[in-house]
Design a protein around this motif. Structure first.
Motif, PDB file in Angstrom:
ATOM      1  N   THR A 102     -13.260   3.038  -6.580  1.00 43.16           N
ATOM      2  CA  THR A 102     -11.963   2.489  -6.624  1.00 43.16           C
ATOM      3  C   THR A 102     -11.641   2.368  -5.134  1.00 43.16           C
ATOM      4  OG1 THR A 102     -10.583   4.441  -6.687  1.00 43.16           O
ATOM      5  CG2 THR A 102     -11.117   3.243  -8.740  1.00 43.16           C
ATOM      6  N   TYR A 103     -10.534   1.292  -4.801  1.00 40.75           N
ATOM      7  CA  TYR A 103     -10.273   1.105  -3.519  1.00 40.75           C
ATOM      8  C   TYR A 103      -9.255   0.224  -3.536  1.00 40.75           C
ATOM      9  CZ  TYR A 103     -11.935  -3.513  -4.192  1.00 40.75           C
ATOM     10  OH  TYR A 103     -12.253  -4.951  -4.549  1.00 40.75           O
ATOM     11  N   ARG A 104      -8.378   0.030  -2.451  1.00 48.10           N
ATOM     12  CA  ARG A 104      -7.171  -0.780  -2.321  1.00 48.10           C
ATOM     13  C   ARG A 104      -7.155  -1.408  -0.765  1.00 48.10           C
ATOM     14  NH1 ARG A 104      -2.662   3.571  -1.479  1.00 48.10           N
ATOM     15  NH2 ARG A 104      -1.184   1.844  -0.909  1.00 48.10           N
ATOM     16  N   THR A 106      -4.458  -2.472   2.120  1.00 48.38           N
ATOM     17  CA  THR A 106      -2.955  -2.372   2.517  1.00 48.38           C
ATOM     18  C   THR A 106      -2.989  -3.013   3.944  1.00 48.38           C
ATOM     19  OG1 THR A 106      -3.598  -0.114   3.554  1.00 48.38           O
ATOM     20  CG2 THR A 106      -2.917  -0.391   1.253  1.00 48.38           C
ATOM     21  N   ASP A 112       0.471  -2.960  -0.212  1.00 44.81           N
ATOM     22  CA  ASP A 112      -0.883  -3.638  -0.930  1.00 44.81           C
ATOM     23  C   ASP A 112      -1.070  -5.062  -0.475  1.00 44.81           C
ATOM     24  OD1 ASP A 112      -1.889  -1.296  -1.992  1.00 44.81           O
ATOM     25  OD2 ASP A 112      -0.930  -1.401  -3.826  1.00 44.81           O
ATOM     26  N   ALA A 115      -4.242  -5.934  -4.802  1.00 45.49           N
ATOM     27  CA  ALA A 115      -4.047  -4.970  -5.753  1.00 45.49           C
ATOM     28  C   ALA A 115      -5.165  -3.992  -5.839  1.00 45.49           C
ATOM     29  CB  ALA A 115      -3.777  -5.523  -7.071  1.00 45.49           C
ATOM     30  N   PRO A 116      -4.843  -2.742  -6.261  1.00 46.10           N
ATOM     31  CA  PRO A 116      -5.924  -1.748  -6.339  1.00 46.10           C
ATOM     32  C   PRO A 116      -7.005  -2.182  -7.347  1.00 46.10           C
ATOM     33  CG  PRO A 116      -3.714  -0.418  -6.253  1.00 46.10           C
ATOM     34  CD  PRO A 116      -3.516  -2.097  -6.504  1.00 46.10           C
ATOM     35  N   SER A 117      -8.347  -2.064  -7.013  1.00 48.32           N
ATOM     36  CA  SER A 117      -9.386  -2.403  -8.007  1.00 48.32           C
ATOM     37  C   SER A 117     -10.495  -1.412  -8.034  1.00 48.32           C
ATOM     38  CB  SER A 117      -9.917  -3.764  -7.356  1.00 48.32           C
ATOM     39  OG  SER A 117      -9.113  -4.807  -7.033  1.00 48.32           O
TER      40      SER A 117
END
Length: 170
Positions: A102-104, A106, A112, A115-117
């Motif tokens: 998972t990553y985001r 910023t 952000d 969006a976090p994915s």
């Protein structure tokens, strides 16, 4: 005569590949002027990702988050081995390797931009007790292949992202 037929076949193959949408994997054009990778320098993913970003030529890898237009922040990273099937004697015959990342992305204020994915990679492999060393080596190669695939998918997602930059106050 033979060379002409060969070059004609090559041209035909290129036309067919171009017609079906096939493209060679090339450099990615990222929508950021500079990007900070918030991962330790010893991380295999970070090293490969920085190398791919530098190869893109359009984005600079920043040394600090405050110097970057965007920051790639990793989240949870998990690697699982799941038994898919067992033989009639109760021995493992198939395994599934699962890699979840998972990553985001910023901005410098922690907001952000994307969006976090998450990215999930799965590989199945057969297992044989009589070839334990070979199967362990195959598993290591599959994990390495999944790491390389993860970097390529991250680069594709970064290139396709539509960041939402905050407007400057007037």
């Amino acid at each position: 005569m033979r060379a002409a037929r060969y070059s004609m076949g090559l041209v035909l193959a290129l036309v067919l590949f171009a017609g079906c949408g096939f493209q060679l994997r090339g450099a990615y054009s990222l929508p950021y002027e500079s990007l900070f990778i918030a991962m330790p320098d010893y991380s295999v993913i970070a090293v490969s990702l920085k190398r791919a970003i530098r190869a893109s030529g359009t984005t600079r890898v920043a040394l600090t988050a405050s110097d970057a237009q965007a920051t790639l922040v990793p989240g949870a990273e998990s690697r699982d081995r799941v038994i898919l099937s067992v033989s009639s004697t109760g021995r493992v015959s198939e395994l599934r390797l699962r890699y979840l990342y998972t990553y985001r992305i910023t901005d410098d204020k922690g907001r952000d931009l994307v969006a976090p994915s998450s990215i999930e990679l799965v590989r199945d492999l057969t297992y044989d007790d009589s070839n334990v060393l070979a199967k362990q080596q195959e598993e290591k190669l599959l994990w390495r292949d999944m790491e390389n695939d993860l970097v390529q998918q991250l680069m594709r997602r970064l290139a396709a992202s539509k960041p939402v930059f905050a407007a400057a106050p007037e």
